[in-house]
Design an enzyme around this catalytic site. Structure first.
Site, PDB file in Angstrom:
ATOM      1  N   GLU A 195      47.238  20.871  54.669  1.00 24.76           N
ATOM      2  CA  GLU A 195      47.206  21.663  53.441  1.00 24.76           C
ATOM      3  C   GLU A 195      48.188  22.845  53.529  1.00 24.76           C
ATOM      4  OE1 GLU A 195      42.920  22.517  53.840  1.00 24.76           O
ATOM      5  OE2 GLU A 195      43.436  24.642  53.903  1.00 24.76           O
TER       6      GLU A 195
ATOM      7  N   HIS B 163      40.702  24.706  48.956  1.00 29.82           N
ATOM      8  CA  HIS B 163      40.146  25.513  50.056  1.00 29.82           C
ATOM      9  C   HIS B 163      39.539  26.830  49.538  1.00 29.82           C
ATOM     10  CE1 HIS B 163      40.489  26.119  54.679  1.00 29.82           C
ATOM     11  NE2 HIS B 163      39.434  26.768  54.200  1.00 29.82           N
TER      12      HIS B 163
ATOM     13  N   ARG C 171      37.218  21.333  57.635  1.00 31.94           N
ATOM     14  CA  ARG C 171      38.642  21.550  57.903  1.00 31.94           C
ATOM     15  C   ARG C 171      39.386  20.250  57.656  1.00 31.94           C
ATOM     16  NH1 ARG C 171      38.317  26.141  57.563  1.00 31.94           N
ATOM     17  NH2 ARG C 171      38.966  27.801  58.963  1.00 31.94           N
TER      18      ARG C 171
HETATM   19  C1  GLV Z   1      37.306  29.126  55.678  1.00 39.57           C
HETATM   20  O1  GLV Z   1      37.699  28.002  55.686  1.00 39.57           O
HETATM   21  C2  GLV Z   1      36.735  29.768  56.819  1.00 39.57           C
HETATM   22  O2  GLV Z   1      36.791  29.212  57.926  1.00 39.57           O
HETATM   23  O3  GLV Z   1      36.214  30.864  56.665  1.00 39.57           O
END
Ligand code: GLV
Length: 327
Positions: free
Chosen positions: A268, A286, A239
């Protein structure tokens, strides 16, 4: 009257159709995130919502006596949810564990490879027409096989990465985690538990796979980067906010570490402007869980959580326990 479900962002048509069998569905198939006030207003008019990791569910948007009964996140991470506040407000929270583990581990490995072997940097060089001749030192990077992989956070995804590293690439795998794995799991992953300092100092490649929380905020900052090898790479698929992006940009600029591979960022979709300028960083938007199959499995599981909650009174993969009687 069918319960009303709010689907926060664009999603597979098949998932909307599945929900439409039992619910009155409000979708948001245009790629446009609602402003906070509109988001709170929409939530106030629905009984359930299917969210992505970018949609906040907290006391502020729920208000004192929410109509909402369930928020089903289409993500394994859930730092967009204030789970204690949801529990107090009687709102069930769910996420999508397991279905994305292997796909996300694949991507983590892809970022390790791309960063260590300088793949995007060399591709930009080639596309710019700068390749004139073969040179012995052209984009010479860091070895992956046989090197030491450090994993910070050893949940399902961390373990899946460890198995790839140890069994596929003959890497020495060390890890640090809040709690140590039991001996069987350590043996399956061929991974050795170390303290955080040893992890930082020994890893040739350090990959972050821990959840974001107040405790993990900026847990990789200037002081931690200073402990890493100058030849090391840092990979973040966890994250944004776990890494201090400004400190990382500075460390990369000064070549205090060799490179970074990042799929997640503080704030982000904005990316720290200094990171965008640096050649020794691989940047992706991401997408670690983004295969068609896995994204469909995530969306299906999120929808199934809502369906199970309204038909049987409990979500399939809940994050909290809410007093009965609100379904
Ligand atoms: C993506 O970042 C998730 O947490 O599934």
């Amino acid at each position: 009257m069918k319960p009303k479900i709010l689907v926060a962002r664009p999603i597979f048509e098949s998932v909307l159709q599945k929900l439409a069998v039992s619910f009155e569905v409000t979708d948001n198939q245009i790629d446009h995130a609602w402003e906070p006030a509109e988001w709170a207003r929409q939530l106030g008019q629905h009984d359930g919502t299917l969210t992505t990791g970018s949609d906040p569910v907290n006391a502020l948007v729920l208000g004192p006596q929410p109509r909402l009964k369930i928020a089903a996140n289409m993500a394994v991470g859930f730092n967009n949810f204030d789970v204690p506040a949801m529990t107090s407000a009687g709102v069930v929270a769910s996420n999508t564990p397991d279905v994305l583990t292997e796909t996300t581990a694949d991507f983590g490995f892809a970022l390790i490879m791309a960063t260590a072997r300088r793949m995007t940097e060399s591709e930009h060089f080639l596309r710019a027409g700068l390749w004139k001749q073969w040179r012995y030192d052209m984009f010479a990077g860091a070895e992956v096989h046989g090197s030491t992989l450090g994993i910070l956070g050893m949940g399902r995804i961390g373990q899946a990465i460890a198995k790839r590293a140890a069994h596929g690439f003959g890497m020495e795998v060390i890890y640090h985690n809040r709690s140590r794995l039991d001996a069987d799991k350590e043996a399956q992953c061929k991974a050795r538990f170390v303290d955080k300092q040893t992890l930082l100092q020994s890893a040739d490649h350090l990959i972050l796979v821990l959840p974001y929380s107040h405790a993990s905020h900026h847990c990789i900052g200037a002081a931690e980067l200073a402990q890493m090898k100058p030849t090391a790479t840092l990979i973040n698929i966890a994250r944004g906010g776990i890494v201090d992006d400004a400190a990382l940009a500075q460390a990369l600029l000064e070549k205090r570490i060799a490179g970074a591979g990042l799929d997640v960022y503080e704030g982000e979709p904005s990316v720290h402007p200094e990171l965008l300028k640096l050649p020794n960083v691989v940047l992706t938007p991401h997408i670690a869980s983004a295969t068609v199959k896995t994204r469909l499995a995530m969306a299906d599981l999120a929808a199934d959580n809502i369906i199970a909650f309204f038909s049987r009174g409990h979500a399939l993969t809940p994050l909290n326990t809410v007093a009965a009687g609100r379904a």
